[in-house]
Structures are given as C-alpha cells and as structure tokens.
Scaffold this motif. Structure first.
Motif, PDB file in Angstrom:
ATOM      1  N   ALA A 167       0.818  -1.213   0.000  1.00  0.00           N
ATOM      2  CA  ALA A 167       0.000   0.000   0.000  1.00  0.00           C
ATOM      3  C   ALA A 167       0.853   1.265   0.000  1.00  0.00           C
ATOM      4  CB  ALA A 167      -0.959  -0.019   1.194  1.00  0.00           C
ATOM      5  N   GLY A 168       1.895   1.257  -0.847  1.00  0.00           N
ATOM      6  CA  GLY A 168       2.684   2.478  -1.032  1.00  0.00           C
ATOM      7  C   GLY A 168       3.777   2.725  -0.012  1.00  0.00           C
ATOM      8  N   GLN A 169       3.980   1.763   0.886  1.00  0.00           N
ATOM      9  CA  GLN A 169       5.053   1.943   1.872  1.00  0.00           C
ATOM     10  C   GLN A 169       6.035   0.783   1.818  1.00  0.00           C
ATOM     11  OE1 GLN A 169       2.337   2.904   5.389  1.00  0.00           O
ATOM     12  NE2 GLN A 169       4.036   4.309   5.692  1.00  0.00           N
ATOM     13  N   VAL A 170       7.287   1.072   2.175  1.00  0.00           N
ATOM     14  CA  VAL A 170       8.288   0.003   2.243  1.00  0.00           C
ATOM     15  C   VAL A 170       8.069  -0.750   3.546  1.00  0.00           C
ATOM     16  CG1 VAL A 170      10.742  -0.545   2.368  1.00  0.00           C
ATOM     17  CG2 VAL A 170       9.957   1.305   0.878  1.00  0.00           C
ATOM     18  N   VAL A 171       7.764  -2.038   3.441  1.00  0.00           N
ATOM     19  CA  VAL A 171       7.521  -2.820   4.654  1.00  0.00           C
ATOM     20  C   VAL A 171       8.636  -3.822   4.917  1.00  0.00           C
ATOM     21  CG1 VAL A 171       5.026  -2.565   4.654  1.00  0.00           C
ATOM     22  CG2 VAL A 171       6.053  -4.441   3.359  1.00  0.00           C
ATOM     23  N   ARG A 172       9.545  -3.976   3.971  1.00  0.00           N
ATOM     24  CA  ARG A 172      10.628  -4.942   4.156  1.00  0.00           C
ATOM     25  C   ARG A 172      11.763  -4.543   3.240  1.00  0.00           C
ATOM     26  NH1 ARG A 172      11.067 -10.242   2.258  1.00  0.00           N
ATOM     27  NH2 ARG A 172       9.203 -10.037   0.992  1.00  0.00           N
ATOM     28  N   ASP A 173      12.977  -4.695   3.712  1.00  0.00           N
ATOM     29  CA  ASP A 173      14.144  -4.394   2.888  1.00  0.00           C
ATOM     30  C   ASP A 173      15.247  -5.339   3.341  1.00  0.00           C
ATOM     31  OD1 ASP A 173      16.235  -3.361   1.445  1.00  0.00           O
ATOM     32  OD2 ASP A 173      15.900  -1.273   2.040  1.00  0.00           O
ATOM     33  N   GLU A 174      15.454  -6.394   2.564  1.00  0.00           N
ATOM     34  CA  GLU A 174      16.387  -7.444   2.976  1.00  0.00           C
ATOM     35  C   GLU A 174      17.472  -7.649   1.946  1.00  0.00           C
ATOM     36  OE1 GLU A 174      14.167 -11.037   3.423  1.00  0.00           O
ATOM     37  OE2 GLU A 174      13.017 -10.227   5.102  1.00  0.00           O
ATOM     38  N   ARG A 175      18.659  -7.824   2.451  1.00  0.00           N
ATOM     39  CA  ARG A 175      19.772  -8.168   1.558  1.00  0.00           C
ATOM     40  C   ARG A 175      20.097  -9.633   1.710  1.00  0.00           C
ATOM     41  NH1 ARG A 175      20.443  -2.955   2.772  1.00  0.00           N
ATOM     42  NH2 ARG A 175      21.113  -1.581   1.098  1.00  0.00           N
ATOM     43  N   PRO A 176      20.679 -10.239   0.677  1.00  0.00           N
ATOM     44  CA  PRO A 176      20.992 -11.665   0.794  1.00  0.00           C
ATOM     45  C   PRO A 176      21.953 -11.879   1.955  1.00  0.00           C
ATOM     46  CG  PRO A 176      21.944 -10.726  -1.218  1.00  0.00           C
ATOM     47  CD  PRO A 176      21.098  -9.673  -0.587  1.00  0.00           C
ATOM     48  N   GLY A 177      21.769 -13.008   2.624  1.00  0.00           N
ATOM     49  CA  GLY A 177      22.644 -13.300   3.754  1.00  0.00           C
ATOM     50  C   GLY A 177      22.087 -12.781   5.065  1.00  0.00           C
ATOM     51  N   GLU A 178      21.001 -12.040   4.990  1.00  0.00           N
ATOM     52  CA  GLU A 178      20.406 -11.556   6.243  1.00  0.00           C
ATOM     53  C   GLU A 178      19.449 -12.594   6.812  1.00  0.00           C
ATOM     54  OE1 GLU A 178      18.839  -7.637   5.569  1.00  0.00           O
ATOM     55  OE2 GLU A 178      20.810  -6.720   5.771  1.00  0.00           O
ATOM     56  N   GLY A 179      19.455 -13.765   6.168  1.00  0.00           N
ATOM     57  CA  GLY A 179      18.753 -14.920   6.724  1.00  0.00           C
ATOM     58  C   GLY A 179      17.298 -14.695   7.060  1.00  0.00           C
ATOM     59  N   GLY A 180      16.628 -13.958   6.234  1.00  0.00           N
ATOM     60  CA  GLY A 180      15.187 -13.791   6.418  1.00  0.00           C
ATOM     61  C   GLY A 180      14.815 -12.841   7.543  1.00  0.00           C
ATOM     62  N   SER A 181      15.815 -12.222   8.147  1.00  0.00           N
ATOM     63  CA  SER A 181      15.466 -11.262   9.189  1.00  0.00           C
ATOM     64  C   SER A 181      14.745 -10.077   8.556  1.00  0.00           C
ATOM     65  CB  SER A 181      16.732 -10.770   9.897  1.00  0.00           C
ATOM     66  OG  SER A 181      17.475  -9.965   9.016  1.00  0.00           O
ATOM     67  N   ILE A 182      13.786  -9.589   9.237  1.00  0.00           N
ATOM     68  CA  ILE A 182      12.992  -8.502   8.685  1.00  0.00           C
ATOM     69  C   ILE A 182      13.570  -7.172   9.132  1.00  0.00           C
ATOM     70  CG2 ILE A 182      10.728  -7.402   8.775  1.00  0.00           C
ATOM     71  CD1 ILE A 182       9.548 -10.198   8.828  1.00  0.00           C
ATOM     72  N   ARG A 183      13.873  -6.378   8.173  1.00  0.00           N
ATOM     73  CA  ARG A 183      14.417  -5.068   8.530  1.00  0.00           C
ATOM     74  C   ARG A 183      13.651  -3.992   7.797  1.00  0.00           C
ATOM     75  NH1 ARG A 183      20.512  -3.881   7.402  1.00  0.00           N
ATOM     76  NH2 ARG A 183      19.624  -2.773   5.672  1.00  0.00           N
ATOM     77  N   VAL A 184      12.857  -3.301   8.527  1.00  0.00           N
ATOM     78  CA  VAL A 184      12.078  -2.243   7.901  1.00  0.00           C
ATOM     79  C   VAL A 184      12.896  -0.972   7.935  1.00  0.00           C
ATOM     80  CG1 VAL A 184       9.963  -0.899   8.029  1.00  0.00           C
ATOM     81  CG2 VAL A 184       9.955  -3.292   8.666  1.00  0.00           C
ATOM     82  N   ARG A 185      12.928  -0.361   6.802  1.00  0.00           N
ATOM     83  CA  ARG A 185      13.675   0.888   6.736  1.00  0.00           C
ATOM     84  C   ARG A 185      12.671   2.006   6.466  1.00  0.00           C
ATOM     85  NH1 ARG A 185      18.911   2.603   3.729  1.00  0.00           N
ATOM     86  NH2 ARG A 185      19.121   0.553   2.853  1.00  0.00           N
ATOM     87  N   GLU A 186      12.385   2.733   7.493  1.00  0.00           N
ATOM     88  CA  GLU A 186      11.348   3.752   7.347  1.00  0.00           C
ATOM     89  C   GLU A 186      11.934   5.148   7.361  1.00  0.00           C
ATOM     90  OE1 GLU A 186       7.211   2.449   9.285  1.00  0.00           O
ATOM     91  OE2 GLU A 186       8.928   2.368  10.605  1.00  0.00           O
ATOM     92  N   GLY A 187      11.248   6.016   6.720  1.00  0.00           N
ATOM     93  CA  GLY A 187      11.623   7.416   6.795  1.00  0.00           C
ATOM     94  C   GLY A 187      11.298   7.923   8.192  1.00  0.00           C
ATOM     95  N   PRO A 188      11.892   9.038   8.570  1.00  0.00           N
ATOM     96  CA  PRO A 188      11.645   9.569   9.913  1.00  0.00           C
ATOM     97  C   PRO A 188      10.243  10.172  10.001  1.00  0.00           C
ATOM     98  CG  PRO A 188      13.114  11.028   8.704  1.00  0.00           C
ATOM     99  CD  PRO A 188      12.822   9.867   7.812  1.00  0.00           C
ATOM    100  N   ASP A 189       9.273   9.286   9.916  1.00  0.00           N
ATOM    101  CA  ASP A 189       7.886   9.748   9.907  1.00  0.00           C
ATOM    102  C   ASP A 189       7.388   9.849  11.340  1.00  0.00           C
ATOM    103  OD1 ASP A 189       5.213  10.200   9.473  1.00  0.00           O
ATOM    104  OD2 ASP A 189       4.762   8.085   9.132  1.00  0.00           O
ATOM    105  N   ARG A 190       7.022  11.007  11.723  1.00  0.00           N
ATOM    106  CA  ARG A 190       6.485  11.174  13.068  1.00  0.00           C
ATOM    107  C   ARG A 190       4.992  11.459  13.024  1.00  0.00           C
ATOM    108  NH1 ARG A 190      11.657  12.839  13.201  1.00  0.00           N
ATOM    109  NH2 ARG A 190      11.082  14.723  12.107  1.00  0.00           N
ATOM    110  N   GLY A 191       4.454  11.304  11.816  1.00  0.00           N
ATOM    111  CA  GLY A 191       3.047  11.678  11.653  1.00  0.00           C
ATOM    112  C   GLY A 191       2.075  10.633  12.176  1.00  0.00           C
ATOM    113  N   GLY A 192       2.594   9.419  12.488  1.00  0.00           N
ATOM    114  CA  GLY A 192       1.732   8.398  13.063  1.00  0.00           C
ATOM    115  C   GLY A 192       0.599   7.959  12.155  1.00  0.00           C
ATOM    116  N   LYS A 193       0.925   7.775  10.879  1.00  0.00           N
ATOM    117  CA  LYS A 193      -0.146   7.384   9.966  1.00  0.00           C
ATOM    118  C   LYS A 193      -0.098   5.892   9.651  1.00  0.00           C
ATOM    119  CE  LYS A 193      -1.182  11.739   7.835  1.00  0.00           C
ATOM    120  NZ  LYS A 193      -1.468  12.446   6.615  1.00  0.00           N
TER     121      LYS A 193
END
Ligand SMILES: Nc1ncnc2c1ncn2[C@@H]1O[C@H](COP(=O)(O)OP(=O)(O)OP(=O)(O)O)[C@@H](O)[C@H]1O
Ligand SMILES: [Mg+2]
Length: 242
Positions: free
Chosen positions: A213-239
């Motif tokens: 829905a228009g947002q990055v919910v996962r950003d994984e590089r190979p070798g990170e073994g399926g760990s979930i790493r969300v990379r979010e902008g500094p959003d303080r808007g609480g949306k």
C-alpha cells in the motif's frame, strides 16, 4: 545511485496515494527486486526514477541530482542513462527487430557506422541474432521480451529498470530474461526489477524491497537470513495503516 527521500506520490486526477513517505537508497552496482501486491506502488516507484512522475512530496535523487530540477533536454539526457523494460515489450510493430534497435540509436544520435556492431552485440547478448529481420508479431512472447531487453541494453546504460519483465513468460523464458539482467548486473549496471515472481527471487539472491500500500515494509539483503528489517523514513506523523 538512486535515492528516495521521504517520497509521496499522489496521482492528481484520481487522488490515489500510490506511495507514502518512501525512503530508499540503491547503491551503484546493486541488484534490487521490488515486490508487492498489485497496486502496491512498484510501477509508480520506477516511473519516479525514470522521471515520468515527480513526487508530490519529498525528492528522488539520481547520481546525486534532484530529478525534479531537470528541464527539457535534461530529461531526455537523464533517460538515456536508464534502460527501461516494460511488461509488454512496446516494440514498434511496423519495424523489424533490427529496425527497432536502429531507431533507438538514431534517436540517441549514435553515428550510423556504429549501428551494425551495436545491434549485433545487443542481439547476441539476448541470443536472438538470427531474428534481426523478424517483425515483432513474428516473435514468440519470450523472444519479443528479449528484444525489448536488447533495446534497453543497447547503449549500456548504467541503470536498468525492469517493470514485470517476465510477467507474461513461462518459467523457462522468465529465467532467460533474468539471466540477461544478471549479465548486465555483472557488467556493472545497477538493476531494479519489479516482479511478482517468486521463481525470480529464488533464482538470484539479491536485495528485496517489499512495498505494501505504497510503503516500504521490508528491505532485505541476501545473507540476512530472512530477518525482517524495515527501513522507514523519519515519519512522526503516526499514519500507520494508512
Ligand atoms: N496513472 C494513474 N493514475 C491514477 N492512479 C494510478 C495510476 N497508475 C497507478 N495508479 C494507482 O496507484 C496505485 C499504485 O499503482 P502501481 O501501478 O504503482 O502498482 P503496482 O505495484 O505496479 O501494481 P501491479 O503489480 O498491478 O503492476 C494503485 O492504486 C493504482 O490504481
Ligand atoms: Mg505495475
């Protein structure tokens, strides 16, 4: 190479918010899959890099340059640095394979004496040297898609954007297309591929950016073994959940 800084994109006519506060960096030489359900914003993301769209908020940078600032000729110059591949090959129906490629070279002002060598190289890379006199309708879907790749790679662009390049292909043809993209990556290109295909993801271990829905919910590089790493902008808007 490519940086999204808190990018939101709203399509003006419909008011659809296709991307929301996306921050993302793709380094030179990276290979990235962009995944997500239909409507998640994948094509929109690629269109922003190609500068067919300009963010409603935030900024998209390409090689350090804010794409919003480009004017006229600069947009054409920018697009020359990108090989774009669409799901539907978008070849010109009334031109042969060879003429489709020559057309690009002509538009880009490449000297005519360089054309045969460039066209031959591009077709060799996709295994279709023998089809140069065929018209698009005389090609299989997979072949047409490979010609579209040959066209995108013709000028050895530093960046390749592929939007569902294997969407209409069977697994074997899809893997052929992936091999061509891999080869371009190994020659040094930065490659971003939007796809639904799990097979592609499994066939080439690469970074995966998931949109929802228009947002990055996962950003994984190979070798990170399926760990979930969300990379979010500094959003303080609480949306959350928007
Ligand atoms: N030209 C447009 N005008 C208005 N809304 C659009 C336009 N293009 C896309 N959208 C909307 O923006 C949202 C994101 O669309 P987008 O095409 O980026 O999704 P996608 O992830 O590429 O989907 P798909 O997997 O089906 O190709 C969707 O809600 C879509 O309806
Ligand atoms: Mg799409």
């Amino acid at each position: 190479m490519i940086a999204f800084h808190r990018v939101s994109l709203e399509y003006p006519r419909t008011g659809t918010k296709a991307l929301y506060n996306v921050s993302l960096e793709v380094k030179k030489g990276e290979f990235v899959f962009v995944v997500g359900h239909s409507g998640a914003g994948k094509s929109t993301l690629l269109a922003l890099v190609h500068r067919r769209l300009i963010p409603t908020q935030g900024a998209v940078y390409f090689a350090g340059q804010n794409l919003k600032a480009l004017r006229g000729d600069q947009v054409a110059y920018h697009r020359r640095r990108i090989g774009m591949v669409f799901q539907d090959h978008r070849l010109l129906a009334d031109m042969t394979v060879e003429e489709n490629l020559a057309f690009v070279l002509q538009v880009q002002g490449v000297p005519r004496k360089e054309w045969p060598e460039r066209i031959a190289t591009a077709l060799r890379r996709v295994g279709l040297a023998h089809k140069k006199r065929a018209f698009p309708e005389e090609l299989s879907v997979g072949e047409a898609q490979r010609v579209a790749l040959a066209r995108a790679l013709l000028l050895d662009p530093p960046v390749i954007l592929a939007d569902e390049p294997t969407g209409n292909l069977d697994p074997e043809n899809a893997l052929q297309v992936l091999d061509i993209l891999k080869a371009a990556h190994q020659r040094g290109a930065t490659v971003v591929v939007a796809t639904h295909s799990r097979e592609l993801l499994e066939a080439y271990p690469a970074r995966v950016v998931a949109l929802k829905a228009g947002q990055v919910v996962r950003d994984e590089r190979p070798g990170e073994g399926g760990s979930i790493r969300v990379r979010e902008g500094p959003d303080r808007g609480g949306k959350e959940g928007a």
